[in-house]
Design a protein around this motif. Sequence first.
Motif, PDB file in Angstrom:
ATOM      1  N   HIS A  79       0.808  -1.207   0.000  1.00  0.00           N
ATOM      2  CA  HIS A  79       0.000   0.000   0.000  1.00  0.00           C
ATOM      3  C   HIS A  79       0.847   1.265   0.000  1.00  0.00           C
ATOM      4  O   HIS A  79       0.312   2.354  -0.112  1.00  0.00           O
ATOM      5  CB  HIS A  79      -0.908   0.023   1.233  1.00  0.00           C
ATOM      6  N   ILE A  80       2.154   1.104   0.123  1.00  0.00           N
ATOM      7  CA  ILE A  80       3.041   2.265   0.203  1.00  0.00           C
ATOM      8  C   ILE A  80       4.062   2.212  -0.931  1.00  0.00           C
ATOM      9  O   ILE A  80       4.688   1.187  -1.164  1.00  0.00           O
ATOM     10  CB  ILE A  80       3.755   2.315   1.572  1.00  0.00           C
ATOM     11  N   GLY A 139       7.247   5.990  -6.811  1.00  0.00           N
ATOM     12  CA  GLY A 139       6.626   5.093  -7.771  1.00  0.00           C
ATOM     13  C   GLY A 139       6.940   3.627  -7.593  1.00  0.00           C
ATOM     14  O   GLY A 139       6.436   2.791  -8.332  1.00  0.00           O
ATOM     15  N   GLU A 140       7.758   3.257  -6.639  1.00  0.00           N
ATOM     16  CA  GLU A 140       8.137   1.860  -6.424  1.00  0.00           C
ATOM     17  C   GLU A 140       7.557   1.346  -5.118  1.00  0.00           C
ATOM     18  O   GLU A 140       7.634   2.024  -4.093  1.00  0.00           O
ATOM     19  CB  GLU A 140       9.658   1.719  -6.382  1.00  0.00           C
ATOM     20  N   SER A 141       7.011   0.144  -5.147  1.00  0.00           N
ATOM     21  CA  SER A 141       6.541  -0.491  -3.926  1.00  0.00           C
ATOM     22  C   SER A 141       7.746  -0.831  -3.065  1.00  0.00           C
ATOM     23  O   SER A 141       8.769  -1.303  -3.561  1.00  0.00           O
ATOM     24  CB  SER A 141       5.757  -1.756  -4.273  1.00  0.00           C
ATOM     25  N   LYS A 181       8.849  11.297  -2.873  1.00  0.00           N
ATOM     26  CA  LYS A 181       7.401  11.360  -3.053  1.00  0.00           C
ATOM     27  C   LYS A 181       6.815  10.020  -2.625  1.00  0.00           C
ATOM     28  O   LYS A 181       7.166   8.977  -3.176  1.00  0.00           O
ATOM     29  CB  LYS A 181       7.062  11.664  -4.497  1.00  0.00           C
ATOM     30  N   ILE A 182       5.928  10.055  -1.650  1.00  0.00           N
ATOM     31  CA  ILE A 182       5.331   8.847  -1.091  1.00  0.00           C
ATOM     32  C   ILE A 182       3.862   8.806  -1.492  1.00  0.00           C
ATOM     33  O   ILE A 182       3.142   9.799  -1.360  1.00  0.00           O
ATOM     34  CB  ILE A 182       5.440   8.827   0.441  1.00  0.00           C
ATOM     35  N   GLN A 185      -0.925  11.415  -1.359  1.00  0.00           N
ATOM     36  CA  GLN A 185       0.342  11.723  -2.000  1.00  0.00           C
ATOM     37  C   GLN A 185       1.084  12.710  -1.108  1.00  0.00           C
ATOM     38  O   GLN A 185       0.582  13.794  -0.825  1.00  0.00           O
ATOM     39  CB  GLN A 185       0.111  12.308  -3.390  1.00  0.00           C
ATOM     40  N   ILE A 186       2.261  12.313  -0.664  1.00  0.00           N
ATOM     41  CA  ILE A 186       3.027  13.086   0.310  1.00  0.00           C
ATOM     42  C   ILE A 186       4.407  13.362  -0.258  1.00  0.00           C
ATOM     43  O   ILE A 186       4.995  12.507  -0.900  1.00  0.00           O
ATOM     44  CB  ILE A 186       3.185  12.286   1.619  1.00  0.00           C
TER      45      ILE A 186
END
Length: 124
Positions: free
Chosen positions: A27-28, A32-34, A46-47, A57-58
């Motif tokens: 879920h995180i 752009g990468e898990s 960017k999370i 989007q953080i």
Amino acid sequence: MRIDKYLWCIRYFKTRSIATEACKKGHIRVNGESVKASKTVFNNDKITLRKDQINYQIEVLDIPANRVGAKLVDLYRKDTTPAEVFEKLELLKYSKDYYRKKGAGRPTKKDRREIDDYTEDDEI
């Protein structure tokens, strides 16, 4: 700082174990990468985080030393979540009000009348 600890520090999760579980479920995402819970977070990362059917989007502004108070959270992150996402959540809440829960029993007289009125309109 680890991603699970960072999300706990800026109060997106109540406990670190819940944050770790969210990482395991995918879920995180960071840039752009898990990621795993042990992924190190840096400034300007960017999370994207999925919680309660919302994709937050953080952007990381700074790394806190430990868990911060609710008023200080904005010093450490910038929330770039679009407003449309929250509007969709409101619509979803309204749509759930009209459904009966499974196992709620038979419809009441009022429910039956509303169902009959609804189906009669469709036949005409």
